[in-house]
Design a protein around this motif. Structure first.
Motif, mmCIF file in Angstrom:
data_model
loop_
_atom_site.group_PDB
_atom_site.id
_atom_site.type_symbol
_atom_site.label_atom_id
_atom_site.label_comp_id
_atom_site.label_asym_id
_atom_site.label_seq_id
_atom_site.Cartn_x
_atom_site.Cartn_y
_atom_site.Cartn_z
ATOM 1 N N GLU A 176 -1.739 3.807 -8.470
ATOM 2 C CA GLU A 176 -1.584 2.594 -7.680
ATOM 3 C C GLU A 176 -0.850 1.535 -8.485
ATOM 4 O O GLU A 176 -1.203 1.261 -9.641
ATOM 5 C CB GLU A 176 -2.940 2.047 -7.252
ATOM 6 C CG GLU A 176 -3.704 2.960 -6.330
ATOM 7 C CD GLU A 176 -5.067 2.403 -5.967
ATOM 8 O OE1 GLU A 176 -5.751 3.022 -5.132
ATOM 9 O OE2 GLU A 176 -5.448 1.351 -6.524
ATOM 10 N N GLY A 177 0.166 0.925 -7.854
ATOM 11 C CA GLY A 177 0.911 -0.127 -8.517
ATOM 12 C C GLY A 177 1.693 0.399 -9.697
ATOM 13 O O GLY A 177 1.716 1.594 -10.005
ATOM 14 N N TYR A 194 8.568 -7.005 -8.367
ATOM 15 C CA TYR A 194 7.515 -6.030 -8.116
ATOM 16 C C TYR A 194 7.155 -5.931 -6.638
ATOM 17 O O TYR A 194 7.046 -4.826 -6.089
ATOM 18 C CB TYR A 194 6.263 -6.400 -8.936
ATOM 19 C CG TYR A 194 5.078 -5.522 -8.603
ATOM 20 C CD1 TYR A 194 4.963 -4.240 -9.125
ATOM 21 C CD2 TYR A 194 4.082 -5.968 -7.724
ATOM 22 C CE1 TYR A 194 3.888 -3.436 -8.798
ATOM 23 C CE2 TYR A 194 3.001 -5.167 -7.400
ATOM 24 C CZ TYR A 194 2.915 -3.899 -7.941
ATOM 25 O OH TYR A 194 1.869 -3.098 -7.608
ATOM 26 N N LEU A 195 6.954 -7.062 -5.988
ATOM 27 C CA LEU A 195 6.471 -7.030 -4.608
ATOM 28 C C LEU A 195 7.480 -6.391 -3.655
ATOM 29 O O LEU A 195 7.095 -5.912 -2.576
ATOM 30 C CB LEU A 195 6.119 -8.439 -4.148
ATOM 31 C CG LEU A 195 4.926 -9.089 -4.871
ATOM 32 C CD1 LEU A 195 4.741 -10.525 -4.398
ATOM 33 C CD2 LEU A 195 3.649 -8.293 -4.639
ATOM 34 N N ARG A 201 3.179 2.445 -5.309
ATOM 35 C CA ARG A 201 2.227 2.463 -4.203
ATOM 36 C C ARG A 201 1.475 1.133 -4.192
ATOM 37 O O ARG A 201 0.605 0.881 -5.025
ATOM 38 C CB ARG A 201 1.257 3.630 -4.367
ATOM 39 C CG ARG A 201 0.196 3.709 -3.285
ATOM 40 C CD ARG A 201 -0.195 5.155 -3.001
ATOM 41 N NE ARG A 201 -0.626 5.830 -4.188
ATOM 42 C CZ ARG A 201 -1.900 5.955 -4.579
ATOM 43 N NH1 ARG A 201 -2.854 5.425 -3.834
ATOM 44 N NH2 ARG A 201 -2.219 6.607 -5.678
ATOM 45 N N HIS A 202 1.834 0.298 -3.242
ATOM 46 C CA HIS A 202 1.256 -1.039 -3.175
ATOM 47 C C HIS A 202 -0.104 -0.992 -2.476
ATOM 48 O O HIS A 202 -0.303 -0.244 -1.519
ATOM 49 C CB HIS A 202 2.197 -1.991 -2.417
ATOM 50 C CG HIS A 202 3.468 -2.266 -3.158
ATOM 51 N ND1 HIS A 202 3.619 -3.318 -4.015
ATOM 52 C CD2 HIS A 202 4.660 -1.591 -3.173
ATOM 53 C CE1 HIS A 202 4.842 -3.311 -4.514
ATOM 54 N NE2 HIS A 202 5.491 -2.262 -4.014
ATOM 55 N N THR A 203 -1.032 -1.803 -2.990
ATOM 56 C CA THR A 203 -2.331 -1.976 -2.345
ATOM 57 C C THR A 203 -2.575 -3.467 -2.155
ATOM 58 O O THR A 203 -1.993 -4.307 -2.859
ATOM 59 C CB THR A 203 -3.474 -1.381 -3.190
ATOM 60 O OG1 THR A 203 -3.603 -2.124 -4.399
ATOM 61 C CG2 THR A 203 -3.225 0.088 -3.516
ATOM 62 N N THR A 204 -3.449 -3.771 -1.206
ATOM 63 C CA THR A 204 -3.731 -5.190 -0.914
ATOM 64 C C THR A 204 -4.339 -5.886 -2.130
ATOM 65 O O THR A 204 -3.976 -7.022 -2.462
ATOM 66 C CB THR A 204 -4.693 -5.287 0.279
ATOM 67 O OG1 THR A 204 -4.105 -4.636 1.412
ATOM 68 C CG2 THR A 204 -4.969 -6.748 0.620
ATOM 69 N N ASP A 207 -1.530 -6.262 -4.954
ATOM 70 C CA ASP A 207 -0.498 -7.219 -4.544
ATOM 71 C C ASP A 207 -1.059 -8.634 -4.470
ATOM 72 O O ASP A 207 -0.374 -9.601 -4.837
ATOM 73 C CB ASP A 207 0.087 -6.812 -3.190
ATOM 74 C CG ASP A 207 0.980 -5.578 -3.305
ATOM 75 O OD1 ASP A 207 1.143 -5.099 -4.449
ATOM 76 O OD2 ASP A 207 1.488 -5.093 -2.282
#
Length: 679
Positions: A176-177, A194-195, A201-204, A207
């Motif tokens: 993740e990330g 980054y964003l 793999r972005h997660t809430t 982020d």
């Protein structure tokens, strides 16, 4: 490159005196190298750029000399030489900057290595690594995460430049990330935004943390130990930025140092833990060894104590010396110790803790014999507990042995006294031999004492057993004899000069024995004493006669309401003559009572009245009707009516001095007539 003609022009220009006219082919010189190269040869340009290098001028300052030379109309050769000098100066400047940067990096790495060499606090070393990485890369923030193998993710360990609490508590799952990807692939990753970067793999959660911190560009490199990744080191900016290979290599070097620091700290922790375990094991071995030595010592001392015939005090002294603290023996049912702890120890068969004390029950089967309490020793190890339990077992054996010996001695003493009371014809020689084995001298004066519990309503078998045990112990202490008989105890005790009183001292001795037996039984005990028997072995029949006298004294004490006291016949005045006299004296006393107050006694028997009691109270109250009515709790008229009836029965002169004395004697004899064997 400028041609030889240009160099000659430059040399010629340098040889010209200051202020000389310049030919049309050479421009006028400038006032200083930094002002440009209008009219200045190539050597002058080199000097200008050397001065810029010496002053660490910014890169844009290297453009001004060429621009000014061009604006001043410098010939092409001079311009080419100046441009060449500019390029060389910029190369030198870049090389110097790179060297300074490398020097700073090497200094930082050297300082980090120095920190590792003197590693004391792993968190301090990691904070120094993160802080130096942030400074050398010029980023807004730097941070380090460590993998958690048990949970399967990676979490923040150290941050520098972070302002968001949510970001500092961030946890990233594997993959993740950016950090999760670095931890999973063991490869460095960098992003300038980054964003918006789709590679991760972005997660809430991640982020939101990055957004709270305001980070844009992030570089992450793995912390590796061999082929294993233990965490990630990051450098991040709050603006877009491209991280070059040198910066990635530098951060990787710091990551290598961080991995070494963590590994070193883990090894140190394992070493310290192993040392602590070893010290603890050594301490346990020393304690166990000391406990074994103490157990061996107390075993030897207790064995020696038993062999030499020691008692419970010797056991307590040994326990206190070997185990420390203070040891005491608790008698059964004494109320001095904790009964719950004693009962728990007896039921479990082990020493039990009670507060800061230890209690070990002393018992023989189901019979409680007491307990040993060890004070001020809360930390008693298992070996010492077994030592205390062994001491309790030895105490039980000693008490049983002492009790068996005491019971045997008491039985022998009782048998000898029984023979003196029941078989007065025994041979004196045999009596003396038997007494000598008991350390008793039957050729010395002795007194016979009859003892009984004063409160007959509370007289129970257990009370009589306690009385008998106390009497037997007292007889053994005083080198006398004792036996249980007629619901009480009979004692034959030496009567020496120290027992002498105003007469023969038997009454004084009886009073002392009554007090001692009462304290032992915890209940009043009445004791009647005989006149001394001069030599029981020579005159054994005198013991039986003395016992009859002592028993009559006992009955008289109860009849007179003096239960719990001790007395001899000589303390009862004329009654004593009857106690020590023959049966004829007793019969004469009965006839005297009948002749003196017989009509009153007969009247009470026929009518159920209390004239005898009223008459007795009247004389005890000094012949005062007012005090008599208070003693009997009746009205004074009732007393007067009863006394009037007495006068009609005994005659009008019954209150004359002579008749009053006879009536009082008759009342006293009537009261003790059961003790005298009368009707």
């Amino acid at each position: 490159m400028p041609d030889d003609q240009t160099h000659e022009q430059v040399q010629e220009w340098t040889r010209r005196p200051a202020g000389a006219p310049v030919s049309a082919s050479v421009s006028s010189p400038v006032s200083s190298p930094a002002d440009g190269f209008a009219g200045c040869p190539a050597g002058c340009a080199s000097a200008a750029y050397l001065e810029l290098l010496a002053n660490s001028a910014p890169a844009e300052a290297y453009e001004r000399p060429v621009l000014r030379a061009r604006a001043g109309g410098a010939p092409p050769g001079v311009l080419a030489a100046a441009e060449h000098a500019r390029l060389l100066a910029l190369r030198v400047r870049a090389e110097l900057e790179d060297r300074r940067r490398r020097e700073a990096e090497l200094s930082a790495l050297f300082a980090t290595a120095h920190d590792l060499a003197g590693l004391r606090d792993i968190d301090e070393v990691l904070r120094a690594i993160v802080r130096r990485a942030r400074s050398l890369l010029g980023t807004d923030a730097a941070y380090l995460t460590l993998n958690d193998a048990a949970v399967g993710d990676t979490s923040m360990r150290v941050t520098d430049g972070s302002v968001s609490a949510r970001f500092q508590a961030l946890r990233l799952g594997m993959g993740e990330g950016l950090g999760g990807l670095v931890a999973q692939t063991a490869r460095p990753y960098a992003t300038d935004d980054y964003l918006r970067d789709p590679r991760f793999r972005h997660t809430t959660t991640i982020d939101s943390g990055v957004r709270d911190e305001g980070l844009v560009a992030i570089l992450g490199v793995p912390l590796r130990l061999g082929s294993r990744v233990i965490g990630v080191l990051f450098a991040a900016d709050r603006r877009s930025r491209v991280f070059d290979q040198q910066q990635i290599a530098l951060l990787s070097s710091f990551a290598a140092h961080a991995a070494v620091a963590i590994d070193t700290a883990d090894l140190l922790a394992e070493t310290r833990s192993a040392l602590a375990d070893l010290e603890a094991a050594n301490a346990i071995v020393r304690e166990r060894s000391a406990a074994v030595e103490r157990a061996a010592e107390i075993h030897d001392r207790l064995t020696e104590l038993v062999l030499r015939g020691g008692g419970v005090p010797g056991v307590l002294e040994t326990v206190a010396e070997v185990l420390g603290g203070a040891a005491e023996f608790l008698e059964p049912a004494s109320g001095d110790g904790p009964p719950d702890a004693v009962e728990r120890s007896r039921s479990e068969g082990r020493a039990v803790r009670h507060g800061d004390d230890w209690v070990a029950a002393v018992s023989a089967g189901d019979e409680p014999l007491g307990a040993i309490r060890l004070r001020e020793r809360p930390g008693l190890d298992p070996a010492d507990r077994r030592t205390l339990e062994r001491a309790a077992m030895v105490t039980a054996l000693l008490r049983l042995a002492r009790r068996s010996a005491s019971e045997a001695e008491q039985r022998v003493r009782g048998e000898l006294l029984d023979d003196l009371l029941d078989a007065p014809g025994r041979a004196p020689r045999l009596l003396r031999e038997r007494a000598a084995r008991l350390r008793a001298d039957l050729d010395a004066p002795h007194v016979v004492l009859a003892a009984r519990i004063a409160d007959e309503s509370a007289d129970a078998p257990a009370d009589r057993q306690r009385l008998w045990a106390a009497a037997a112990h007292l007889a053994a202490t005083e080198q006398g004899l004792a036996v249980a008989r007629d619901g009480g105890a009979v004692l034959l005790l030496p009567h020496g000069p120290e027992d002498s009183g105003p007469d023969d001292g038997a009454g004084v001795k009886a009073g002392g024995i009554a007090r001692r037996l009462g304290e032992a039984v915890h209940s009043p005990v009445t004791v009647g004493a005989s006149t001394p028997v001069l030599a029981p072995a020579a005159r054994p029949q005198g013991v039986a006669t003395a016992y009859t006298e002592a028993r009559r004294c006992l009955e008289v004490l109860h009849a007179l309401g003096r239960g719990g006291e001790g007395a001899a016949a000589d303390e009862f005045g004329f009654v004593g003559l009857l106690l020590t006299g023959t049966g004829g004296g007793t019969q004469a006393a009965g006839r005297f009572v009948g002749r003196t107050i017989g009509p009153v006694v007969a009247y009470d028997a026929r009518r159920g009245t209390d004239l005898v009691a009223t008459l007795d109270a009247y004389f005890r109250c000094g012949m005062s009707q007012a005090r008599t009515k208070d003693a009997l709790h009746v009205h004074v008229n009732t007393v007067a009516q009863r006394l009037d009836r007495v006068g009609r029965l005994l005659g009008a002169d019954w209150q004359s001095p002579a008749r009053a004395l006879e009536i009082q004697l008759a009342l006293r004899l009537h009261r003790i007539s059961p003790a005298l064997g009368g009707e």
